[in-house]
Write an enzyme that holds these catalytic residues in place. Structure first.
Site, PDB file in Angstrom:
ATOM      1  NE  ARG A 243      -4.229  -1.582   0.251  1.00 21.04           N
ATOM      2  CZ  ARG A 243      -4.360  -2.628  -0.568  1.00 21.04           C
ATOM      3  NH1 ARG A 243      -3.465  -2.849  -1.499  1.00 21.04           N
ATOM      4  NH2 ARG A 243      -5.412  -3.420  -0.468  1.00 21.04           N
TER       5      ARG A 243
ATOM      6  CG  HIS B 103      -3.006  -0.887  -7.107  1.00 19.61           C
ATOM      7  ND1 HIS B 103      -3.386  -0.205  -5.966  1.00 19.61           N
ATOM      8  CD2 HIS B 103      -3.049  -2.200  -6.772  1.00 19.61           C
ATOM      9  CE1 HIS B 103      -3.650  -1.078  -4.995  1.00 19.61           C
ATOM     10  NE2 HIS B 103      -3.447  -2.290  -5.472  1.00 19.61           N
TER      11      HIS B 103
HETATM   12  P1  NAP Z   1      -1.770 -11.416   4.974  1.00 18.66           P
HETATM   13  O1  NAP Z   1      -2.024 -12.829   4.597  1.00 18.66           O
HETATM   14  O2  NAP Z   1      -2.690 -10.727   5.903  1.00 18.66           O
HETATM   15  O3  NAP Z   1      -0.271 -11.348   5.542  1.00 18.66           O
HETATM   16  C1  NAP Z   1       0.241 -10.222   6.166  1.00 18.66           C
HETATM   17  C2  NAP Z   1       1.645 -10.527   6.698  1.00 18.66           C
HETATM   18  O4  NAP Z   1       2.193  -9.328   7.264  1.00 18.66           O
HETATM   19  C3  NAP Z   1       1.646 -11.579   7.799  1.00 18.66           C
HETATM   20  O5  NAP Z   1       2.764 -12.429   7.664  1.00 18.66           O
HETATM   21  C4  NAP Z   1       1.780 -10.735   9.064  1.00 18.66           C
HETATM   22  O6  NAP Z   1       2.428 -11.383  10.145  1.00 18.66           O
HETATM   23  C5  NAP Z   1       2.652  -9.603   8.567  1.00 18.66           C
HETATM   24  N1  NAP Z   1       2.499  -8.414   9.426  1.00 18.66           N
HETATM   25  C6  NAP Z   1       1.362  -7.724   9.703  1.00 18.66           C
HETATM   26  N2  NAP Z   1       1.626  -6.708  10.550  1.00 18.66           N
HETATM   27  C7  NAP Z   1       2.959  -6.768  10.814  1.00 18.66           C
HETATM   28  C8  NAP Z   1       3.818  -6.002  11.625  1.00 18.66           C
HETATM   29  N3  NAP Z   1       3.380  -4.962  12.349  1.00 18.66           N
HETATM   30  N4  NAP Z   1       5.130  -6.344  11.663  1.00 18.66           N
HETATM   31  C9  NAP Z   1       5.591  -7.393  10.959  1.00 18.66           C
HETATM   32  N5  NAP Z   1       4.809  -8.174  10.168  1.00 18.66           N
HETATM   33  C10 NAP Z   1       3.507  -7.854  10.093  1.00 18.66           C
HETATM   34  O7  NAP Z   1      -1.719 -10.491   3.656  1.00 18.66           O
HETATM   35  P2  NAP Z   1      -1.458 -10.923   2.126  1.00 18.66           P
HETATM   36  O8  NAP Z   1      -2.627 -11.594   1.539  1.00 18.66           O
HETATM   37  O9  NAP Z   1      -0.147 -11.616   2.049  1.00 18.66           O
HETATM   38  O10 NAP Z   1      -1.380  -9.480   1.463  1.00 18.66           O
HETATM   39  C11 NAP Z   1      -0.466  -8.513   1.934  1.00 18.66           C
HETATM   40  C12 NAP Z   1      -0.839  -7.142   1.413  1.00 18.66           C
HETATM   41  O11 NAP Z   1      -0.566  -7.037   0.035  1.00 18.66           O
HETATM   42  C13 NAP Z   1      -2.327  -6.787   1.510  1.00 18.66           C
HETATM   43  O12 NAP Z   1      -2.673  -6.362   2.816  1.00 18.66           O
HETATM   44  C14 NAP Z   1      -2.435  -5.673   0.513  1.00 18.66           C
HETATM   45  O13 NAP Z   1      -2.176  -4.434   1.151  1.00 18.66           O
HETATM   46  C15 NAP Z   1      -1.324  -5.953  -0.481  1.00 18.66           C
HETATM   47  N6  NAP Z   1      -1.832  -6.309  -1.813  1.00 18.66           N
HETATM   48  C16 NAP Z   1      -1.491  -5.525  -2.864  1.00 18.66           C
HETATM   49  C17 NAP Z   1      -1.919  -5.840  -4.136  1.00 18.66           C
HETATM   50  C18 NAP Z   1      -1.484  -5.035  -5.336  1.00 18.66           C
HETATM   51  O14 NAP Z   1      -1.972  -5.244  -6.440  1.00 18.66           O
HETATM   52  N7  NAP Z   1      -0.538  -4.135  -5.196  1.00 18.66           N
HETATM   53  C19 NAP Z   1      -2.726  -6.973  -4.338  1.00 18.66           C
HETATM   54  C20 NAP Z   1      -3.053  -7.753  -3.240  1.00 18.66           C
HETATM   55  C21 NAP Z   1      -2.611  -7.429  -1.974  1.00 18.66           C
HETATM   56  P3  NAP Z   1       1.730 -12.664  10.871  1.00 18.66           P
HETATM   57  O15 NAP Z   1       1.740 -13.760   9.829  1.00 18.66           O
HETATM   58  O16 NAP Z   1       2.626 -12.968  11.997  1.00 18.66           O
HETATM   59  O17 NAP Z   1       0.355 -12.232  11.238  1.00 18.66           O
END
Ligand code: NAP
Length: 308
Positions: free
Chosen positions: A223, A271
């Site tokens: 983001r 994006h």
């Molecule tokens: P997810 O499954 O919710 O995974 C988030 C990861 O971040 C988890 O490993 C979590 O740790 C870690 N995390 C959260 N808060 C943290 C902190 N304060 N310090 C350290 N680690 C932290 O999310 P996802 O599905 O992989 O997606 C990640 C992000 O990608 C989404 O939230 C979105 O913003 C972005 N995204 C972007 C696009 C694009 O087109 N650009 C598309 C899709 C998604 P834990 O495992 O320990 O909870």
């Protein structure tokens, strides 16, 4: 069953048609057309402020995306209704491709060669080994863990950072704020795949990016709110960072006046690192709604307290 639909799309009809096909037992109502009744489920992406008004019967809100930051920021979001995110749904493979391109782009110095070409310079630079080019993935969730494994399989040393400890074969895992400096220290390509929360907003700043070795590069595909843009530009301009590939921005579309569009060390994409796929996402949402209707558990329920 009634389903309320809104997606910030030029034409939501293919999305609604795919949902109706995957969930034939439902009546799918286009919120934008007006006159929708109180519904059982809401399926939405970045809904407008009035979307939840009068919706007192909702059993769940299905977010048409992995990141739930936008819907959680909605002050009208009902407090007691679960919010469910998309899990991968075809996004993981796109993220793998995007990050692999970035890794080879910087490893093979395509950024340097592109700048040299502009000046008609035949400048051959020394080769670099993949095995000495560590990739650091911030966030080891659904997408981050997948990208980490993909980059490992390509032969890069991979390290990952998450909130809670993880074990991924062949990936050096770090957890928590106290491990951030050790995680960052050798990273040549830093990839942000964190959710946007109070704890991660502005996490890519002068201090953290300054912990990377000189000549490292940044990829932000999470983001725009994760990055402090002025800090990035300062670190690029004094050559601490070699480059950045940015796919996400605090204001999208990125305004034409933004310096990022023209910075010689920044690649901007609109994006697109992982686009939400119509069929995959609507089929997954239909399956989750069906599971909820039958009282079965679903994956991807957002923990509102931690914000992802
Ligand atoms: P997810 O499954 O919710 O995974 C988030 C990861 O971040 C988890 O490993 C979590 O740790 C870690 N995390 C959260 N808060 C943290 C902190 N304060 N310090 C350290 N680690 C932290 O999310 P996802 O599905 O992989 O997606 C990640 C992000 O990608 C989404 O939230 C979105 O913003 C972005 N995204 C972007 C696009 C694009 O087109 N650009 C598309 C899709 C998604 P834990 O495992 O320990 O909870």
């Amino acid at each position: 069953m009634d389903v309320l639909f809104f997606a910030e799309e030029p034409d939501p009809r293919p999305w609604m048609a795919a949902l109706a096909q995957a969930l034939p037992e439902a009546r799918v109502h286009d919120w934008a057309a007006g006159g929708a009744p109180a519904c059982d489920y809401a399926v939405c992406w970045k809904p407008p402020a009035a979307f939840f008004a009068g919706q007192r019967r909702l059993k769940a809100i299905l977010n048409i995306g992995a990141g739930a930051d936008a819907v959680l920021a909605d002050t009208n979001l009902p407090l007691d209704v679960p919010v469910v995110r998309l899990d991968d749904a075809g996004m993981g493979a796109q993220m793998e491709e995007y990050v692999a391109w970035c890794a080879f782009h910087f490893l093979r110095r395509m950024d340097d060669y592109a700048r040299a070409q502009r000046d008609a310079l035949w400048d051959r630079l020394p080769p670099r080994a993949r095995g000495a080019f560590p990739i650091g993935i911030m966030g080891l969730g659904v997408l981050g863990a997948r990208v980490a494994a993909f980059m490992r399989d390509l032969g890069f040393p991979v390290r990952g950072w998450s909130a809670s400890p993880k074990a991924i074969a062949g990936v050096e895992c770090f957890a928590g704020p106290q491990a951030l400096a050790a995680f960052l220290a050798p990273v040549r390509l830093l990839v942000c795949l964190l959710p946007l929360t109070d704890a991660t907003r502005g996490i890519l700043n002068r201090e953290t990016l300054g912990m990377l070795p000189r000549g490292a590069a940044l990829v932000n595909i999470a983001r725009g709110g994760h990055l402090v843009e002025a800090d990035l530009i300062a670190l690029l301009d004094d050559a601490h960072l070699a480059g950045a590939v940015l796919d996400v921005f605090p204001v999208e579309p990125l305004p034409a006046a933004s310096a990022l569009w023209r910075h010689p060390r920044v690649v901007v994409t609109p994006h697109v690192s992982a686009m939400t796929l119509v069929e995959e996402s609507m089929q997954q949402i239909a399956a989750k709604i069906r599971a909820l209707e039958q009282g079965r558990p679903v994956v991807g329920v957002i923990d509102r307290a931690r914000g992802y």
